[in-house]
Design a protein around this motif. Structure first.
Motif, PDB file in Angstrom:
ATOM      1  N   ASN A 195       0.848  -1.185   0.192  1.00 60.62           N
ATOM      2  CA  ASN A 195      -0.105  -0.106   0.007  1.00 60.62           C
ATOM      3  C   ASN A 195       0.909   1.202   0.114  1.00 60.62           C
ATOM      4  N   SER A 196       0.904   1.968  -1.296  1.00 58.22           N
ATOM      5  CA  SER A 196       1.750   3.217  -1.318  1.00 58.22           C
ATOM      6  C   SER A 196       1.432   4.269  -0.316  1.00 58.22           C
ATOM      7  N   GLU A 197      -0.046   4.393   0.297  1.00 50.48           N
ATOM      8  CA  GLU A 197      -0.314   5.479   1.042  1.00 50.48           C
ATOM      9  C   GLU A 197       0.126   5.169   2.445  1.00 50.48           C
ATOM     10  N   LEU A 198       0.232   3.713   2.755  1.00 48.47           N
ATOM     11  CA  LEU A 198       0.654   3.317   4.163  1.00 48.47           C
ATOM     12  C   LEU A 198       2.149   3.634   4.163  1.00 48.47           C
ATOM     13  N   LEU A 199       2.920   3.307   2.933  1.00 55.07           N
ATOM     14  CA  LEU A 199       4.241   3.491   3.138  1.00 55.07           C
ATOM     15  C   LEU A 199       4.619   5.070   3.043  1.00 55.07           C
ATOM     16  N   ARG A 200       3.874   5.965   2.408  1.00 56.98           N
ATOM     17  CA  ARG A 200       4.123   7.349   2.565  1.00 56.98           C
ATOM     18  C   ARG A 200       4.099   7.872   3.951  1.00 56.98           C
ATOM     19  N   GLY A 201       2.949   7.543   4.517  1.00 55.04           N
ATOM     20  CA  GLY A 201       2.835   7.831   5.775  1.00 55.04           C
ATOM     21  C   GLY A 201       3.947   7.469   6.874  1.00 55.04           C
ATOM     22  N   ARG A 202       4.238   6.315   6.558  1.00 51.33           N
ATOM     23  CA  ARG A 202       5.214   5.693   7.460  1.00 51.33           C
ATOM     24  C   ARG A 202       6.597   6.511   7.380  1.00 51.33           C
ATOM     25  N   LEU A 203       7.075   6.843   5.945  1.00 52.48           N
ATOM     26  CA  LEU A 203       8.244   7.555   5.818  1.00 52.48           C
ATOM     27  C   LEU A 203       8.003   8.998   6.123  1.00 52.48           C
ATOM     28  N   GLU A 204       6.852   9.407   5.981  1.00 55.47           N
ATOM     29  CA  GLU A 204       6.747  10.993   6.368  1.00 55.47           C
ATOM     30  C   GLU A 204       6.883  10.921   8.192  1.00 55.47           C
ATOM     31  N   PHE A 205       6.394  10.153   8.763  1.00 56.92           N
ATOM     32  CA  PHE A 205       6.564  10.041  10.300  1.00 56.92           C
ATOM     33  C   PHE A 205       8.083   9.631  10.601  1.00 56.92           C
ATOM     34  N   LEU A 206       8.675   8.766   9.862  1.00 60.71           N
ATOM     35  CA  LEU A 206      10.197   8.963  10.003  1.00 60.71           C
ATOM     36  C   LEU A 206      10.969  10.141   9.782  1.00 60.71           C
ATOM     37  N   ARG A 207      10.627  10.893   8.992  1.00 57.04           N
ATOM     38  CA  ARG A 207      11.242  12.285   8.362  1.00 57.04           C
ATOM     39  C   ARG A 207      10.862  13.286   9.774  1.00 57.04           C
ATOM     40  N   GLU A 208       9.610  13.224  10.687  1.00 55.76           N
ATOM     41  CA  GLU A 208       9.341  13.840  11.639  1.00 55.76           C
ATOM     42  C   GLU A 208      10.211  13.504  12.773  1.00 55.76           C
ATOM     43  N   ALA A 209      10.349  12.216  12.861  1.00 59.05           N
ATOM     44  CA  ALA A 209      10.941  11.574  14.145  1.00 59.05           C
ATOM     45  C   ALA A 209      12.429  11.862  14.147  1.00 59.05           C
ATOM     46  N   GLU A 210      12.914  12.188  12.982  1.00 63.74           N
ATOM     47  CA  GLU A 210      14.254  12.631  12.710  1.00 63.74           C
ATOM     48  C   GLU A 210      14.647  13.935  13.735  1.00 63.74           C
ATOM     49  N   LYS A 211      13.835  14.655  13.973  1.00 63.31           N
ATOM     50  CA  LYS A 211      14.024  15.791  14.777  1.00 63.31           C
ATOM     51  C   LYS A 211      14.539  15.539  16.139  1.00 63.31           C
ATOM     52  N   LEU A 212      14.256  14.353  16.639  1.00 62.48           N
ATOM     53  CA  LEU A 212      14.899  13.810  17.991  1.00 62.48           C
ATOM     54  C   LEU A 212      16.185  13.900  17.936  1.00 62.48           C
ATOM     55  N   LYS A 213      16.970  13.750  16.835  1.00 58.87           N
ATOM     56  CA  LYS A 213      18.313  13.852  16.746  1.00 58.87           C
ATOM     57  C   LYS A 213      18.788  15.190  17.132  1.00 58.87           C
ATOM     58  N   ASP A 214      17.988  16.345  17.058  1.00 59.98           N
ATOM     59  CA  ASP A 214      18.474  17.615  17.184  1.00 59.98           C
ATOM     60  C   ASP A 214      17.807  18.175  18.652  1.00 59.98           C
ATOM     61  N   VAL A 215      17.140  17.170  19.424  1.00 61.31           N
ATOM     62  CA  VAL A 215      16.619  17.628  20.588  1.00 61.31           C
ATOM     63  C   VAL A 215      17.681  17.226  21.644  1.00 61.31           C
ATOM     64  N   LEU A 216      18.167  18.669  22.116  1.00 63.49           N
ATOM     65  CA  LEU A 216      19.328  18.463  23.186  1.00 63.49           C
ATOM     66  C   LEU A 216      18.948  18.317  24.787  1.00 63.49           C
ATOM     67  N   ARG A 217      19.629  17.523  25.579  1.00 63.66           N
ATOM     68  CA  ARG A 217      19.357  17.249  26.831  1.00 63.66           C
ATOM     69  C   ARG A 217      20.652  18.006  27.801  1.00 63.66           C
ATOM     70  N   SER A 218      20.163  18.113  28.951  1.00 66.90           N
ATOM     71  CA  SER A 218      21.038  18.724  29.754  1.00 66.90           C
ATOM     72  C   SER A 218      22.520  18.056  30.118  1.00 66.90           C
ATOM     73  N   ALA A 219      22.341  16.665  29.687  1.00 68.74           N
ATOM     74  CA  ALA A 219      23.728  15.920  29.680  1.00 68.74           C
ATOM     75  C   ALA A 219      24.661  16.199  28.699  1.00 68.74           C
ATOM     76  N   HIS A 220      25.871  16.099  29.019  1.00 72.40           N
ATOM     77  CA  HIS A 220      27.018  16.244  28.013  1.00 72.40           C
ATOM     78  C   HIS A 220      27.892  15.043  27.884  1.00 72.40           C
ATOM     79  N   THR A 221      28.619  14.831  26.458  1.00 73.42           N
ATOM     80  CA  THR A 221      29.049  13.517  26.155  1.00 73.42           C
ATOM     81  C   THR A 221      30.544  13.844  26.846  1.00 73.42           C
ATOM     82  N   SER A 222      31.283  12.682  26.674  1.00 73.18           N
ATOM     83  CA  SER A 222      32.440  12.717  27.114  1.00 73.18           C
ATOM     84  C   SER A 222      33.597  13.950  26.502  1.00 73.18           C
ATOM     85  N   SER A 223      33.191  14.168  25.315  1.00 71.05           N
ATOM     86  CA  SER A 223      33.984  15.149  24.857  1.00 71.05           C
ATOM     87  C   SER A 223      33.433  16.733  25.146  1.00 71.05           C
TER      88      SER A 223
END
Length: 190
Positions: free
Chosen positions: A2-30
């Motif tokens: 179902n191309s509509e199902l695939l399109r919706g799931r890809l769009e969700f993954l594009r939106e979920a990518e924003k989590l990579k830019d959400v910063l926490r108060s913790a810092h890495t070892s660098s």
């Protein structure tokens, strides 16, 4: 397929990518601020690594909750643990944000994500309570190894999440070792 199902799931993954830019108060070892996606990754790794110590749990369910537990933060960001008391609607906001994030998904996929998040948030199963404990322990572990700012509140860590990290001998033993590291950081900062 179902191309509509695939399109919706890809769009969700594009939106979920924003989590990579959400910063926490913790810092890495660098010294770089950690992202929520990085925290979720290491939480999954912890669950996988300690699988043999967790007893008779459904590891797949645990990993699914590890992946989903902070997903709503992709919309409004992370609220540091030390500030969560000032945000009594945090849970409601995160669920609403997850619903918004999942808006392009087909109903069954959307419901699976929400059910996982609800199970985690309500700590209604042994798997959910395990993820809650590991989530707290991963946060504490990061705080002990990160290059944190000079005013970082290590004292807060000594009580953070005890409700969950006191639940089993494994979590208690991990907590004891991480607390010793926290105390060393606290002593060095004073």
């Amino acid at each position: 397929m179902n191309s509509e199902l695939l399109r919706g799931r890809l769009e969700f993954l594009r939106e979920a990518e924003k989590l990579k830019d959400v910063l926490r108060s913790a810092h890495t070892s660098s010294g770089r601020q950690e992202s929520t996606a990085e925290h979720s990754w290491r939480l999954c790794l912890m669950a996988l690594l300690f699988e043999d110590q967790l007893g008779d749990l459904d590891l797949l369910q645990v990993l699914k909750m590890c992946i989903v537990h902070d997903l709503g933060e992709a919309i409004h960001g992370d609220i540091p643990a030390v500030e969560q008391g000032a945000h009594p609607d945090k849970s409601q906001q995160e669920r609403e944000d997850l619903q918004f994030l999942a808006r392009t998904l087909d109903a069954p996929a959307r419901q699976r994500l929400l059910d996982l998040w609800d199970e985690y948030e309500g700590a209604v199963s042994t798997e959910a309570r395990t993820v809650k404990a590991l989530d707290k322990l991963e946060t504490l572990l990061q705080h002990t190894q990160g290059q944190n700012p000079a005013d970082f509140d290590y004292r807060f860590n000594l009580d953070y999440g005890r409700r969950y990290t006191s639940a089993t001998p494994l979590f208690q033993a991990l907590r004891e070792q991480i607390d010793a590291d926290t105390q060393r950081r606290l002593d060095a900062a004073e």
